[in-house]
Design a protein around this motif. Structure first.
Motif, mmCIF file in Angstrom:
data_model
loop_
_atom_site.group_PDB
_atom_site.id
_atom_site.type_symbol
_atom_site.label_atom_id
_atom_site.label_comp_id
_atom_site.label_asym_id
_atom_site.label_seq_id
_atom_site.Cartn_x
_atom_site.Cartn_y
_atom_site.Cartn_z
ATOM 1 N N ALA A 171 32.396 34.809 53.232
ATOM 2 C CA ALA A 171 32.294 35.712 52.130
ATOM 3 C C ALA A 171 32.935 36.904 52.219
ATOM 4 N N GLN A 172 32.943 37.471 53.608
ATOM 5 C CA GLN A 172 33.826 38.555 53.726
ATOM 6 C C GLN A 172 35.271 38.563 53.614
ATOM 7 N N ALA B 253 39.926 42.968 52.695
ATOM 8 C CA ALA B 253 39.718 43.171 54.101
ATOM 9 C C ALA B 253 40.888 42.970 54.955
ATOM 10 N N VAL B 254 41.626 41.779 54.474
ATOM 11 C CA VAL B 254 42.858 41.401 55.338
ATOM 12 C C VAL B 254 43.956 42.446 55.303
ATOM 13 N N ALA B 255 44.013 43.113 54.125
ATOM 14 C CA ALA B 255 45.226 44.044 53.925
ATOM 15 C C ALA B 255 44.633 45.224 54.809
ATOM 16 N N ARG C 127 42.998 45.019 57.498
ATOM 17 C CA ARG C 127 43.213 44.607 58.960
ATOM 18 C C ARG C 127 44.688 44.761 59.415
ATOM 19 N N VAL C 128 45.556 44.372 58.365
ATOM 20 C CA VAL C 128 47.098 44.354 58.938
ATOM 21 C C VAL C 128 47.674 45.671 58.537
ATOM 22 N N GLY C 129 47.003 46.595 58.010
ATOM 23 C CA GLY C 129 47.472 47.991 57.676
ATOM 24 C C GLY C 129 48.457 47.989 56.430
ATOM 25 N N VAL C 130 48.153 47.399 55.627
ATOM 26 C CA VAL C 130 48.798 47.343 54.240
ATOM 27 C C VAL C 130 48.004 47.599 52.964
ATOM 28 N N ARG C 131 48.347 48.015 51.902
ATOM 29 C CA ARG C 131 47.630 47.911 50.735
ATOM 30 C C ARG C 131 47.468 46.325 50.542
ATOM 31 N N ALA C 132 46.369 46.242 49.667
ATOM 32 C CA ALA C 132 46.037 44.830 48.965
ATOM 33 C C ALA C 132 47.239 44.431 48.334
ATOM 34 N N PRO C 133 47.846 45.121 47.122
ATOM 35 C CA PRO C 133 48.616 44.454 46.395
ATOM 36 C C PRO C 133 49.999 43.767 47.444
#
Length: 187
Positions: free
Chosen positions: A26-27, A32-34, A36-42
């Motif tokens: 669910a999380q 959340a991935v963005a 974690r990897v240090g980028v913006r979601a887009p």
């Protein structure tokens, strides 16, 4: 001049697998991935179409990991020993990656369902040993029995569902020994 790459598909999938294991499905979000990897979601959408595609990538990477674990099990002279070693490797994998383990057996909806060829490759060692134990004509049935028993036992174990005491490791060994013996009996 092109923009430098800030992340890779490998890093995205690795981060997604870590989130799955630490926080649950669910999380597991694009945000959340963005983070974690240090980028913006887009920025993730350059590499991964949407969350379903991300879950599919995680599932397929988990299957590849399981395949590697099972392929690393050496063949013993006695196929019952090989089966026992495969089932121990399967259990160790499930304990190392419990959320991924559940994900590959979740019966995912269409967009997150892994390629049947990937599933077949992961299942190949079990099918092979099932054919050796039960015979080629019964290989699929035997492999399904093996998988169902192991999945059920391990799922109960991971859910802390064994509440009557006793040694769960010993119970697993008992089950795999008797399962291997049953598969070699004449039907």
């Amino acid at each position: 001049m092109p923009t430098p790459e800030r992340t890779s598909l490998e890093a995205i999938v690795g981060a997604a697998r870590d989130i799955l294991e630490s926080q649950g499905l669910a999380q597991l979000t694009m945000q959340a991935v963005a983070d974690r990897v240090g980028v913006r979601a887009p920025s993730l959408y350059k590499r991964v179409r949407n969350r379903d595609a991300l879950v599919l990538l995680v599932t397929e990477e988990t299957l590849l990991d399981l395949e590697k674990h099972l392929d690393a099990v050496p063949s013993a002279a006695d196929p019952r020993e090989t089966l026992a070693d495969l089932l121990r490797a399967f259990r160790a994998f499930a304990h190392a990656r419990p959320a991924g383990y559940h994900l590959i057996f979740a019966g995912a909806p269409g967009p997150t369902r892994p390629d049947p060829a990937r599933l077949a490759r992961a299942a190949a060692p079990v099918l092979q040993i099932a054919a050796e134990l039960a015979g080629p004509a019964q290989a699929l049935e035997a492999a399904r029995t093996i998988t169902a028993w192991a999945y059920g036992f391990i799922s109960m174990e991971l859910a802390d569902a064994f509440n009557l005491g006793g040694d769960v490791d010993r119970a697993y060994e008992y089950g795999l020994t008797h399962l291997a013996a049953a598969l070699t009996e004449e039907a």
